[in-house]
Design a protein around this motif. Structure first.
Motif, mmCIF file in Angstrom:
data_model
loop_
_atom_site.group_PDB
_atom_site.id
_atom_site.type_symbol
_atom_site.label_atom_id
_atom_site.label_comp_id
_atom_site.label_asym_id
_atom_site.label_seq_id
_atom_site.Cartn_x
_atom_site.Cartn_y
_atom_site.Cartn_z
ATOM 1 N N ASP A 2 11.311 -4.653 -10.002
ATOM 2 C CA ASP A 2 10.547 -5.357 -8.979
ATOM 3 C C ASP A 2 10.491 -4.526 -7.694
ATOM 4 O O ASP A 2 11.228 -3.557 -7.514
ATOM 5 C CB ASP A 2 11.139 -6.748 -8.727
ATOM 6 C CG ASP A 2 12.560 -6.699 -8.202
ATOM 7 O OD1 ASP A 2 13.222 -5.663 -8.337
ATOM 8 O OD2 ASP A 2 13.023 -7.722 -7.656
ATOM 9 N N TYR A 3 9.585 -4.916 -6.812
ATOM 10 C CA TYR A 3 9.337 -4.169 -5.581
ATOM 11 C C TYR A 3 10.597 -3.986 -4.727
ATOM 12 O O TYR A 3 10.884 -2.853 -4.304
ATOM 13 C CB TYR A 3 8.219 -4.847 -4.773
ATOM 14 C CG TYR A 3 7.782 -4.057 -3.576
ATOM 15 C CD1 TYR A 3 6.771 -3.122 -3.674
ATOM 16 C CD2 TYR A 3 8.391 -4.245 -2.337
ATOM 17 C CE1 TYR A 3 6.364 -2.373 -2.572
ATOM 18 C CE2 TYR A 3 8.000 -3.510 -1.228
ATOM 19 C CZ TYR A 3 6.992 -2.579 -1.355
ATOM 20 O OH TYR A 3 6.606 -1.829 -0.269
ATOM 21 N N PRO A 4 11.377 -5.040 -4.454
ATOM 22 C CA PRO A 4 12.570 -4.841 -3.620
ATOM 23 C C PRO A 4 13.577 -3.837 -4.216
ATOM 24 O O PRO A 4 14.198 -3.072 -3.481
ATOM 25 C CB PRO A 4 13.185 -6.239 -3.520
ATOM 26 C CG PRO A 4 12.057 -7.165 -3.770
ATOM 27 C CD PRO A 4 11.162 -6.457 -4.756
ATOM 28 N N THR A 5 13.690 -3.818 -5.524
ATOM 29 C CA THR A 5 14.614 -2.880 -6.169
ATOM 30 C C THR A 5 14.110 -1.445 -6.026
ATOM 31 O O THR A 5 14.877 -0.539 -5.680
ATOM 32 C CB THR A 5 14.793 -3.233 -7.662
ATOM 33 O OG1 THR A 5 15.269 -4.578 -7.758
ATOM 34 C CG2 THR A 5 15.766 -2.283 -8.336
ATOM 35 N N ARG A 7 12.095 -0.344 -3.768
ATOM 36 C CA ARG A 7 12.198 -0.008 -2.343
ATOM 37 C C ARG A 7 13.628 0.397 -1.989
ATOM 38 O O ARG A 7 13.847 1.377 -1.264
ATOM 39 C CB ARG A 7 11.756 -1.197 -1.492
ATOM 40 C CG ARG A 7 11.751 -0.920 -0.005
ATOM 41 C CD ARG A 7 11.143 -2.109 0.752
ATOM 42 N NE ARG A 7 11.135 -1.854 2.168
ATOM 43 C CZ ARG A 7 12.100 -2.235 3.008
ATOM 44 N NH1 ARG A 7 13.147 -2.897 2.556
ATOM 45 N NH2 ARG A 7 12.006 -1.956 4.290
ATOM 46 N N ALA A 8 14.606 -0.326 -2.509
ATOM 47 C CA ALA A 8 16.009 0.003 -2.246
ATOM 48 C C ALA A 8 16.367 1.372 -2.842
ATOM 49 O O ALA A 8 17.083 2.156 -2.207
ATOM 50 C CB ALA A 8 16.921 -1.080 -2.824
ATOM 51 N N VAL A 50 13.676 11.493 -8.067
ATOM 52 C CA VAL A 50 13.761 10.025 -8.097
ATOM 53 C C VAL A 50 13.099 9.448 -6.851
ATOM 54 O O VAL A 50 12.369 8.444 -6.926
ATOM 55 C CB VAL A 50 15.229 9.559 -8.222
ATOM 56 C CG1 VAL A 50 15.329 8.039 -8.158
ATOM 57 C CG2 VAL A 50 15.846 10.077 -9.515
ATOM 58 N N LEU A 51 13.321 10.074 -5.706
ATOM 59 C CA LEU A 51 12.710 9.633 -4.447
ATOM 60 C C LEU A 51 11.192 9.632 -4.555
ATOM 61 O O LEU A 51 10.523 8.648 -4.190
ATOM 62 C CB LEU A 51 13.166 10.553 -3.302
ATOM 63 C CG LEU A 51 12.557 10.341 -1.924
ATOM 64 C CD1 LEU A 51 12.911 8.978 -1.373
ATOM 65 C CD2 LEU A 51 13.043 11.433 -0.975
ATOM 66 N N LEU A 52 10.620 10.699 -5.080
ATOM 67 C CA LEU A 52 9.171 10.802 -5.228
ATOM 68 C C LEU A 52 8.642 9.785 -6.242
ATOM 69 O O LEU A 52 7.612 9.146 -6.006
ATOM 70 C CB LEU A 52 8.779 12.222 -5.638
ATOM 71 C CG LEU A 52 7.289 12.479 -5.812
ATOM 72 C CD1 LEU A 52 6.540 12.199 -4.519
ATOM 73 C CD2 LEU A 52 7.054 13.912 -6.262
ATOM 74 N N LEU A 58 6.100 2.567 -5.507
ATOM 75 C CA LEU A 58 5.867 1.653 -4.385
ATOM 76 C C LEU A 58 4.394 1.636 -3.994
ATOM 77 O O LEU A 58 3.836 0.564 -3.706
ATOM 78 C CB LEU A 58 6.725 2.047 -3.180
ATOM 79 C CG LEU A 58 8.212 1.755 -3.291
ATOM 80 C CD1 LEU A 58 8.961 2.371 -2.114
ATOM 81 C CD2 LEU A 58 8.464 0.252 -3.363
ATOM 82 N N ALA A 59 3.771 2.807 -3.969
ATOM 83 C CA ALA A 59 2.350 2.874 -3.623
ATOM 84 C C ALA A 59 1.508 2.097 -4.624
ATOM 85 O O ALA A 59 0.619 1.328 -4.250
ATOM 86 C CB ALA A 59 1.895 4.332 -3.550
#
Length: 127
Positions: A2-5, A7-8, A50-52, A58-59
């Motif tokens: 999910d989005y919050p995960t 994002r974290a 992983v960051l990318l 997210l986008a």
């Protein structure tokens, strides 16, 4: 996920990335050969992958894309500046004064990236 995960994960990887860059830059300026530790050479690449991936996820999840959203475009351009300055700051062949200047500028550019992410404003809400 999910989005919050996602994002974290993205935020956590960004913190790790900035910390690893700051540590390698400080060691470089201090004359410590950080390249002798294999994990310190490889960890930033794994983390940044992983960051990318999280950034792309997210986008897609939020339907906000660079070149459409000005703040994401600014982050992407600043990321290019950060990468270029970071490479220069960590190069052995660059004179010490050049490494110091590039290191400081790279940290400033990553500070801008974080500020844009928090404010979602190219001008950081100042205009």
């Amino acid at each position: 996920m999910d989005y919050p995960t996602v994002r974290a994960v993205h935020i956590g990887c960004a913190v790790i990335s900035i910390t690893l860059f700051a540590a390698r830059g400080a060691m470089q300026l201090g004359g410590v050969d950080w390249r002798r530790w294999r994990w310190l050479r490889m960890a930033p690449h794994l983390n940044d992958t992983v960051l990318l991936a999280a950034a792309v996820a997210l986008a897609v999840m939020s339907a906000q894309y660079p070149l459409v959203q000005p703040w994401l475009t600014a982050k992407l351009l600043a990321l290019g500046v950060y990468v270029a300055l970071g490479r220069f700051a960590l190069k052995r062949s660059v004179p010490p004064w050049g490494r110091r200047a590039a290191f400081a500028a790279a940290l400033a550019s990553v500070g801008y990236i974080v500020a844009v992410a928090r404010t979602r404003s190219v001008t950081l809400g100042l205009l």
